[in-house]
Design a protein around this motif. Structure first.
Motif, PDB file in Angstrom:
ATOM      1  N   HIS A 172       0.858  -1.184   0.000  1.00 27.71           N
ATOM      2  CA  HIS A 172       0.000   0.000   0.000  1.00 27.71           C
ATOM      3  C   HIS A 172       0.890   1.229   0.000  1.00 27.71           C
ATOM      4  CE1 HIS A 172      -3.661   2.290   1.909  1.00 27.71           C
ATOM      5  NE2 HIS A 172      -3.146   2.909   0.852  1.00 27.71           N
ATOM      6  N   LEU A 173       0.961   1.876  -1.141  1.00 33.33           N
ATOM      7  CA  LEU A 173       1.797   3.067  -1.308  1.00 33.33           C
ATOM      8  C   LEU A 173       0.989   4.315  -1.001  1.00 33.33           C
ATOM      9  CD1 LEU A 173       4.529   4.284  -2.290  1.00 33.33           C
ATOM     10  CD2 LEU A 173       3.508   4.368  -4.591  1.00 33.33           C
ATOM     11  N   ILE A 174       1.460   5.111  -0.050  1.00 37.01           N
ATOM     12  CA  ILE A 174       0.862   6.412   0.224  1.00 37.01           C
ATOM     13  C   ILE A 174       1.726   7.467  -0.455  1.00 37.01           C
ATOM     14  CG2 ILE A 174       0.232   8.107   1.981  1.00 37.01           C
ATOM     15  CD1 ILE A 174      -0.210   5.846   3.924  1.00 37.01           C
ATOM     16  N   VAL A 196      -3.020   2.102  -3.644  1.00 39.69           N
ATOM     17  CA  VAL A 196      -2.402   3.438  -3.660  1.00 39.69           C
ATOM     18  C   VAL A 196      -3.366   4.479  -3.109  1.00 39.69           C
ATOM     19  CG1 VAL A 196      -1.340   5.241  -5.069  1.00 39.69           C
ATOM     20  CG2 VAL A 196      -0.971   2.836  -5.657  1.00 39.69           C
ATOM     21  N   THR A 197      -2.855   5.307  -2.229  1.00 45.22           N
ATOM     22  CA  THR A 197      -3.586   6.471  -1.717  1.00 45.22           C
ATOM     23  C   THR A 197      -2.758   7.717  -1.989  1.00 45.22           C
ATOM     24  OG1 THR A 197      -4.636   5.197   0.052  1.00 45.22           O
ATOM     25  CG2 THR A 197      -4.553   7.583   0.332  1.00 45.22           C
ATOM     26  N   THR A 239       7.075   2.654  11.115  1.00 48.40           N
ATOM     27  CA  THR A 239       8.328   2.012  10.727  1.00 48.40           C
ATOM     28  C   THR A 239       8.156   1.402   9.344  1.00 48.40           C
ATOM     29  OG1 THR A 239       7.628  -0.041  11.813  1.00 48.40           O
ATOM     30  CG2 THR A 239       8.959   1.496  13.119  1.00 48.40           C
ATOM     31  N   ALA A 240       9.220   0.840   8.818  1.00 45.86           N
ATOM     32  CA  ALA A 240       9.172   0.239   7.483  1.00 45.86           C
ATOM     33  C   ALA A 240       8.054  -0.793   7.402  1.00 45.86           C
ATOM     34  CB  ALA A 240      10.510  -0.406   7.159  1.00 45.86           C
ATOM     35  N   GLY A 241       7.176  -0.646   6.439  1.00 51.16           N
ATOM     36  CA  GLY A 241       6.068  -1.558   6.243  1.00 51.16           C
ATOM     37  C   GLY A 241       4.812  -1.210   7.014  1.00 51.16           C
ATOM     38  N   ASP A 242       4.902  -0.219   7.895  1.00 49.97           N
ATOM     39  CA  ASP A 242       3.750   0.157   8.724  1.00 49.97           C
ATOM     40  C   ASP A 242       3.826   1.648   9.020  1.00 49.97           C
ATOM     41  OD1 ASP A 242       1.545   0.213  10.352  1.00 49.97           O
ATOM     42  OD2 ASP A 242       2.529  -0.738  12.073  1.00 49.97           O
ATOM     43  N   ILE A 243       3.327   2.442   8.089  1.00 55.74           N
ATOM     44  CA  ILE A 243       3.440   3.900   8.177  1.00 55.74           C
ATOM     45  C   ILE A 243       2.053   4.522   8.273  1.00 55.74           C
ATOM     46  CG2 ILE A 243       4.144   5.971   6.896  1.00 55.74           C
ATOM     47  CD1 ILE A 243       6.429   4.289   5.734  1.00 55.74           C
ATOM     48  N   SER A 252      -6.712   9.832   9.292  1.00 57.66           N
ATOM     49  CA  SER A 252      -5.503   9.028   9.407  1.00 57.66           C
ATOM     50  C   SER A 252      -5.469   8.005   8.278  1.00 57.66           C
ATOM     51  CB  SER A 252      -5.470   8.315  10.762  1.00 57.66           C
ATOM     52  OG  SER A 252      -4.293   7.559  10.898  1.00 57.66           O
ATOM     53  N   PHE A 253      -4.295   7.815   7.668  1.00 52.81           N
ATOM     54  CA  PHE A 253      -4.135   6.897   6.547  1.00 52.81           C
ATOM     55  C   PHE A 253      -2.932   5.997   6.824  1.00 52.81           C
ATOM     56  CE2 PHE A 253      -6.082  10.784   5.131  1.00 52.81           C
ATOM     57  CZ  PHE A 253      -7.142  10.367   4.339  1.00 52.81           C
ATOM     58  N   ALA A 254      -3.143   4.701   6.692  1.00 52.24           N
ATOM     59  CA  ALA A 254      -2.082   3.729   6.963  1.00 52.24           C
ATOM     60  C   ALA A 254      -1.653   3.048   5.679  1.00 52.24           C
ATOM     61  CB  ALA A 254      -2.558   2.696   7.968  1.00 52.24           C
ATOM     62  N   GLY A 255      -0.353   2.812   5.547  1.00 51.17           N
ATOM     63  CA  GLY A 255       0.173   2.132   4.375  1.00 51.17           C
ATOM     64  C   GLY A 255       1.501   1.479   4.673  1.00 51.17           C
ATOM     65  N   SER A 256       2.048   0.804   3.667  1.00 47.95           N
ATOM     66  CA  SER A 256       3.330   0.116   3.851  1.00 47.95           C
ATOM     67  C   SER A 256       4.523   0.972   3.443  1.00 47.95           C
ATOM     68  CB  SER A 256       3.340  -1.188   3.053  1.00 47.95           C
ATOM     69  OG  SER A 256       3.207  -0.923   1.657  1.00 47.95           O
ATOM     70  N   HIS A 257       4.306   1.862   2.459  1.00 51.01           N
ATOM     71  CA  HIS A 257       5.386   2.695   1.942  1.00 51.01           C
ATOM     72  C   HIS A 257       4.894   4.123   1.768  1.00 51.01           C
ATOM     73  CE1 HIS A 257       6.779  -1.332   0.914  1.00 51.01           C
ATOM     74  NE2 HIS A 257       7.990  -0.845   0.685  1.00 51.01           N
ATOM     75  N   LEU A 258       5.831   5.058   1.840  1.00 46.31           N
ATOM     76  CA  LEU A 258       5.507   6.480   1.717  1.00 46.31           C
ATOM     77  C   LEU A 258       6.372   7.093   0.633  1.00 46.31           C
ATOM     78  CD1 LEU A 258       4.083   9.041   2.808  1.00 46.31           C
ATOM     79  CD2 LEU A 258       5.977   9.269   4.442  1.00 46.31           C
TER      80      LEU A 258
END
Length: 470
Positions: A172-174, A196-197, A239-243, A252-258
Motif C-alpha cells: 500500500h503506497l501512500i 495506492v492512496t 516504521t518500514a512496512g507500517d506507516i 488518518s491513513f495507513a500504508g506500507s510505503h511512503l
C-alpha cells in the motif's frame, strides 16, 4: 597541490542543460570544462523522466492484459515487480553512453568529476582544481523537496531518487503530493498491483486546466487510486512496512510505503554563490531574459534558473546560451511556446495559456475551439475515446492549447510549433492529416474555429445562393 585551468566556458552540472551547453560549445570550437560531482546525465536520466516513463510502460503492459477487450479475454497479469525495475535500469543503461564522461571527453570536453564551488567572481574550485573561465554556466538542476513534516526524520520514505531502486512491490503506497510526479507514480503502482492512496493538500493536478484534470482524475479513480484532496499532512509516524499519515482535519491513513512528491528544491547550496556575487533565493538563481545572473560572467540554465522545471526547458536554455556565449549573438529565453506533459493515462499536455489564463488576459477577444476524442475515428477504433482538446485563439492566432487524451504529449507538439512561429489557426486547418490518426484531432479543433464562420453565416449563405444561380 592545486591545479589551475583556464578555459572559455565552465559548466557546473552534467544534466540536460549542462551537457547540451558543453556539447554544443566544444563542437563549435570553444574550450569547455564540465564539472559533475554526482551522476552524468543528472536527474532526468537517473531519477526522473527516463526511469519514470520506463516504469509507466511496464505498468501499461500489465493494465493491457488486465483490461482485455476487442475479443481478447481479460486476465490477471503475473507481475514481477523486480523485473519491471530491471527494465527501468536497462533503459537507463541504454541511454547512459550518450551522457557519459567518455563521450564528452571524446568530443573534447575536459570533464572533472567533482562538485564546483565559487571561490571568487571569476573562479570555481572543483576538488584540487581551480578553474578560471571567461564565462560560467550554472546547470545544477533540482532535487526532491521534502517539507519539514513532524515525524518525517524518523520514518522511512521514498522520493524519485530512491523509488526506482525499490525491488519489492509496495503493498500500500501512500503518495504525498498530487502533482504530475505523484499521479504518474500512483497510476503506475496501482497497475502493478499495489494499493495506492494519494494525499494532496489542495487540488490534484492543480496546475492543469481544471476541465481536463477532472477527466484524467476520473480515470485514475476508476482504476482504484484513492485520491484525497484538501488533505494537508500534519504528521507521519511508523516504521518500514507500517506507516501512518495524519492530516490536519484529523483523518488518518495507513500504508506500507511512503512516497514524497510535493515538489522540487533547486541545487544551489554547494555553489557558494555569495563568493561569485550571484543573487538567488529558494526558487533559484536570479537571471534576466538572457539567463545572465547578477554576475555578468555567470549564466544559469534549467531548473536552477528558477522557471519552468522540465528537461526540454533546460535543453532550450542551452541553445539560448550557446548563441550568446559561443557565437556572440543576442538571445533571450521565452516561455509562451514551451509545452509540457503529464504521462498519466490519459495524458495531459499544455502549451501557452490555459482557458482560464487566456480569459483573464484577453477577455471577450478570446475564442476557444474544442474537439472531443470520441469523435475521432482512430480513437474509436482503438478504444481510446476519453479525451478533449481545447485551443485558445485571439485574432486568428493560437495562444494556448490544452489536451487530455491518448498521446496528448505527442499531439501538443503541433501547437507548440504553431505558437513558437506565430502561425495562424488557418495553418493548422489547412494541414492534411493522414486518416485515420489521432493527429486529426488537431485539425478538427482548428476546423471548429472556422465552422461557425462558414456554416452559420448569413453572408456566406447569400453568396452560395448567388453562385448556384450560374
Amino acid at each position: 597541490m592545486t591545479n589551475r585551468i583556464e578555459t572559455d566556458i565552465c559548466v557546473i552540472g552534467a544534466g540536460s542543460g549542462g551537457l547540451s551547453v558543453a556539447a554544443g560549445a566544444v563542437q563549435m570550437g570553444a574550450r569547455v570544462v564540465l564539472l559533475e560531482g554526482h551522476k552524468m546525465g543528472g536527474d532526468c536520466l537517473n531519477y526522473g523522466c527516463v526511469p519514470s516513463k520506463a516504469l509507466i510502460a511496464a505498468a501499461k503492459q500489465a493494465h493491457t492484459v488486465r483490461k482485455g477487450g476487442f475479443g481478447i479475454a481479460p486476465a490477471e497479469p503475473v507481475i514481477d515487480y523486480a523485473a519491471a525495475k530491471d527494465h527501468v535500469h536497462d533503459v537507463i543503461a541504454t541511454i547512459e553512453p550518450v551522457d557519459s564522461q567518455e563521450r564528452f571527453e571524446g568530443l573534447g570536453v575536459h570533464v572533472i568529476r567533482e562538485f564546483g564551488e565559487f571561490v571568487s567572481p571569476t573562479e570555481v574550485k572543483a576538488g584540487d582544481t581551480t578553474i578560471t573561465a571567461r564565462r560560467f554556466v550554472i546547470a545544477t538542476g533540482s532535487r526532491p523537496f521534502v517539507p519539514p513534516i513532524p515525524g518525517i526524520d524518523s520514518v522511512p520514505y521514498l522520493t524519485n531518487e530512491s523509488l526506482f531502486d525499490l525491488r519489492d512491490r509496495p503493498d500500500h503506497l501512500i503518495v504525498i503530493g498530487g502533482g504530475p510526479i505523484g499521479m504518474e507514480m500512483a497510476q503506475a503502482h496501482v497497475r502493478l498491483g499495489s494499493k495506492v492512496t494519494v494525499l494532496e493538500g489542495a487540488q490534484a493536478l492543480g496546475k492543469d486546466d481544471p476541465e481536463l484534470a477532472a477527466i484524467a482524475l476520473e480515470r485514475l479513480r476508476g482504476e482504484g487510486i484513492e485520491i484525497v484532496e484538501g488533505a494537508q499532512v500534519s504528521e507521519v509516524s511508523g516504521t518500514a512496512g507500517d506507516i501512518t499519515v495524519k492530516t490536519e482535519d484529523g483523518r488518518s491513513f495507513a500504508g506500507s510505503h511512503l512516497l514524497m512528491a510535493v515538489g522540487r528544491a533547486v541545487n544551489v547550496d554547494k555553489l557558494n554563490l555569495e563568493a561569485a556575487g550571484v543573487d538567488y533565493d529558494r526558487r533559484g538563481v536570479k537571471v534576466d531574459a538572457s539567463l545572465r545572473t547578477t554576475n555578468k560572467k555567470v549564466y544559469a540554465a534549467g531548473d536552477v534558473a528558477g522557471g519552468l522545471q522540465f528537461t526540454h526547458v533546460a535543453g532550450y536554455h542551452a541553445g539560448v546560451l550557446i548563441r550568446q556565449l559561443v557565437l556572440g549573438l543576442p538571445a533571450k529565453a521565452r516561455t509562451e511556446h514551451i509545452p509540457w506533459a503529464t504521462y498519466t493515462d490519459p495524458e495531459i499536455a499544455q502549451v501557452g495559456l490555459t482557458e482560464d489564463q487566456a480569459r483573464k488576459a484577453h477577455g471577450p477577444k478570446l475564442e476557444v475551439a474544442r474537439f472531443a476524442f470520441d469523435e475521432n475515428d482512430r480513437a474509436i477504433a482503438s478504444g481510446r475515446t476519453t479525451g478533449l482538446i481545447k485551443v485558445m485563439i485571439v485574432k486568428g492566432k493560437p495562444i494556448g492549447a490544452s489536451i487530455v487524451g491518448a498521446d496528448a504529449g505527442e499531439l501538443i507538439g503541433l501547437w507548440a510549433y504553431a505558437i513558437a512561429n506565430g502561425h495562424k489557426i488557418s495553418a493548422v486547418a489547412n494541414m492534411v492529416a493522414p486518416y485515420p490518426t489521432l493527429g486529426e484531432v488537431n485539425k478538427r479543433a482548428a476546423g471548429a474555429y472556422f465552422s461557425p464562420r462558414l456554416f452559420q453565416s448569413d453572408l456566406v449563405k447569400r453568396i452560395v445562393r448567388i453562385v448556384q444561380k450560374f
